[in-house]
Design a protein around this motif. Sequence first.
Motif, PDB file in Angstrom:
ATOM      1  N   GLY A  41       0.609  -1.269  -0.030  1.00 14.77           N
ATOM      2  CA  GLY A  41      -0.062  -0.091   0.353  1.00 14.77           C
ATOM      3  C   GLY A  41       0.642   0.890  -0.187  1.00 14.77           C
ATOM      4  O   GLY A  41       0.572   2.110  -0.131  1.00 14.77           O
ATOM      5  N   LYS A  42       2.015   0.974  -0.425  1.00 10.86           N
ATOM      6  CA  LYS A  42       2.998   2.699   0.029  1.00 10.86           C
ATOM      7  C   LYS A  42       3.216   2.627  -1.003  1.00 10.86           C
ATOM      8  O   LYS A  42       3.125   1.790  -2.035  1.00 10.86           O
ATOM      9  CB  LYS A  42       3.908   1.706   0.846  1.00 10.86           C
ATOM     10  N   LYS A  43       3.402   4.165  -1.476  1.00 14.71           N
ATOM     11  CA  LYS A  43       4.132   3.938  -3.192  1.00 14.71           C
ATOM     12  C   LYS A  43       5.957   3.949  -2.998  1.00 14.71           C
ATOM     13  O   LYS A  43       6.087   3.665  -1.736  1.00 14.71           O
ATOM     14  CB  LYS A  43       4.307   6.141  -3.198  1.00 14.71           C
ATOM     15  N   LYS A  44       6.404   3.544  -4.079  1.00 18.00           N
ATOM     16  CA  LYS A  44       8.187   3.726  -4.037  1.00 18.00           C
ATOM     17  C   LYS A  44       9.189   4.399  -3.299  1.00 18.00           C
ATOM     18  O   LYS A  44      10.119   3.732  -2.113  1.00 18.00           O
ATOM     19  CB  LYS A  44       8.191   3.356  -5.507  1.00 18.00           C
ATOM     20  N   HIS A  45       8.536   5.650  -3.104  1.00 16.69           N
ATOM     21  CA  HIS A  45       9.430   6.325  -2.442  1.00 16.69           C
ATOM     22  C   HIS A  45       9.122   6.461  -1.367  1.00 16.69           C
ATOM     23  O   HIS A  45      10.155   7.012  -0.367  1.00 16.69           O
ATOM     24  CB  HIS A  45       9.675   8.077  -3.115  1.00 16.69           C
ATOM     25  N   GLU A  46       8.045   6.414  -0.802  1.00 18.32           N
ATOM     26  CA  GLU A  46       7.548   6.199   0.897  1.00 18.32           C
ATOM     27  C   GLU A  46       8.035   5.028   1.501  1.00 18.32           C
ATOM     28  O   GLU A  46       8.457   5.187   2.238  1.00 18.32           O
ATOM     29  CB  GLU A  46       5.693   6.305   0.906  1.00 18.32           C
ATOM     30  N   MET A  47       8.772   4.114   0.998  1.00 17.84           N
ATOM     31  CA  MET A  47       8.654   3.112   1.617  1.00 17.84           C
ATOM     32  C   MET A  47      10.321   3.355   2.506  1.00 17.84           C
ATOM     33  O   MET A  47      10.779   2.738   3.216  1.00 17.84           O
ATOM     34  CB  MET A  47       8.997   1.684   0.562  1.00 17.84           C
ATOM     35  N   GLN A  48      11.497   4.092   1.017  1.00 21.10           N
ATOM     36  CA  GLN A  48      12.712   4.594   1.586  1.00 21.10           C
ATOM     37  C   GLN A  48      12.416   5.759   2.900  1.00 21.10           C
ATOM     38  O   GLN A  48      13.765   5.884   3.238  1.00 21.10           O
ATOM     39  CB  GLN A  48      13.155   5.179   0.674  1.00 21.10           C
ATOM     40  N   ASN A 138      10.727  13.184  -1.851  1.00 22.04           N
ATOM     41  CA  ASN A 138      12.230  12.172  -1.262  1.00 22.04           C
ATOM     42  C   ASN A 138      12.476  11.417   0.276  1.00 22.04           C
ATOM     43  O   ASN A 138      12.530  10.979   0.192  1.00 22.04           O
ATOM     44  CB  ASN A 138      13.589  13.039  -1.950  1.00 22.04           C
ATOM     45  N   CYS A 139      12.428  12.301   0.836  1.00 20.16           N
ATOM     46  CA  CYS A 139      12.566  12.045   2.520  1.00 20.16           C
ATOM     47  C   CYS A 139      11.166  12.381   2.817  1.00 20.16           C
ATOM     48  O   CYS A 139      11.408  11.359   4.485  1.00 20.16           O
ATOM     49  CB  CYS A 139      13.843  12.193   3.057  1.00 20.16           C
ATOM     50  N   GLY A 140      10.208  12.766   2.924  1.00 19.02           N
ATOM     51  CA  GLY A 140       9.338  12.674   3.705  1.00 19.02           C
ATOM     52  C   GLY A 140       9.170  13.993   4.831  1.00 19.02           C
ATOM     53  O   GLY A 140       8.606  13.822   6.021  1.00 19.02           O
ATOM     54  N   CYS A 141      10.202  14.978   4.817  1.00 18.31           N
ATOM     55  CA  CYS A 141      10.334  16.094   5.235  1.00 18.31           C
ATOM     56  C   CYS A 141       9.288  16.931   5.647  1.00 18.31           C
ATOM     57  O   CYS A 141       8.553  17.305   4.471  1.00 18.31           O
ATOM     58  CB  CYS A 141      11.789  16.523   5.405  1.00 18.31           C
ATOM     59  N   ARG A 142       8.692  17.133   6.606  1.00 19.57           N
ATOM     60  CA  ARG A 142       7.296  18.105   6.409  1.00 19.57           C
ATOM     61  C   ARG A 142       8.201  19.856   6.301  1.00 19.57           C
ATOM     62  O   ARG A 142       7.962  20.306   6.879  1.00 19.57           O
ATOM     63  CB  ARG A 142       6.565  17.859   7.675  1.00 19.57           C
ATOM     64  N   GLY A 143       9.429  20.057   6.131  1.00 21.73           N
ATOM     65  CA  GLY A 143      10.403  21.633   6.030  1.00 21.73           C
ATOM     66  C   GLY A 143      11.270  21.331   6.899  1.00 21.73           C
ATOM     67  O   GLY A 143      11.293  21.152   7.894  1.00 21.73           O
ATOM     68  N   CYS A 144      12.257  21.574   6.355  1.00 24.12           N
ATOM     69  CA  CYS A 144      13.330  21.817   6.700  1.00 24.12           C
ATOM     70  C   CYS A 144      14.037  23.554   6.100  1.00 24.12           C
ATOM     71  O   CYS A 144      14.979  22.976   6.621  1.00 24.12           O
ATOM     72  CB  CYS A 144      14.417  20.384   6.475  1.00 24.12           C
ATOM     73  N   ALA A 145      13.855  24.140   6.436  1.00 25.82           N
ATOM     74  CA  ALA A 145      14.399  25.604   6.233  1.00 25.82           C
ATOM     75  C   ALA A 145      14.524  26.456   7.089  1.00 25.82           C
ATOM     76  O   ALA A 145      14.238  25.806   8.422  1.00 25.82           O
ATOM     77  CB  ALA A 145      13.172  26.735   5.597  1.00 25.82           C
ATOM     78  N   SER A 146      15.610  26.592   7.327  1.00 25.98           N
ATOM     79  CA  SER A 146      16.313  27.348   8.106  1.00 25.98           C
ATOM     80  C   SER A 146      15.020  28.807   9.160  1.00 25.98           C
ATOM     81  O   SER A 146      15.582  28.587  10.111  1.00 25.98           O
ATOM     82  CB  SER A 146      17.758  27.760   8.228  1.00 25.98           C
TER      83      SER A 146
END
Length: 148
Positions: A41-48, A138-146
């Motif tokens: 049930g996960k997409k290819k990039h969601e598995m990583q 790419n990585c599931g991040c929800r925001g990494c701006a400084s």
Amino acid sequence: MPPIRTSRNKKPPPPGFEDLEDTFLEFHNKLKDAENAPHEGKKKHEMQWPIFQIHHQRSRYVYDLYYNKQAISRELYDWLLKNGYADGNLIAKWKKQGYEKLCCLRCIQTKETNFNATCICRVPRAQLKEDHTIQCVNCGCRGCASSD
């Protein structure tokens, strides 16, 4: 013909690694669990995504020990980077202004995107619409701006 080397000259870990070994074993176990987790049930990039997140946590742990807490020696820090316990390229970016919260290196690579720009997670939340939630592909991040 020269003799074939069957084993590399691996240097033993420097003093102080014994104190960190349990933590790295926990990270290793988390990584194994993430790799063996069900993918249905996960997409290819969601598995990583869990693998990227654990890799980020492990690198941040080493970064904090060396740069913020000064709890480990330079020799141990170099040994950890050389043996793959942390990502040296990611740590090098964290030392630069504007990249202190960077989640992964793929988010700043412009060649892999459609419009030759960085990932959406690098955009400050103040510049986005209020109801707009973002999540990095790419990585599931929800925001990494400084500036967040």
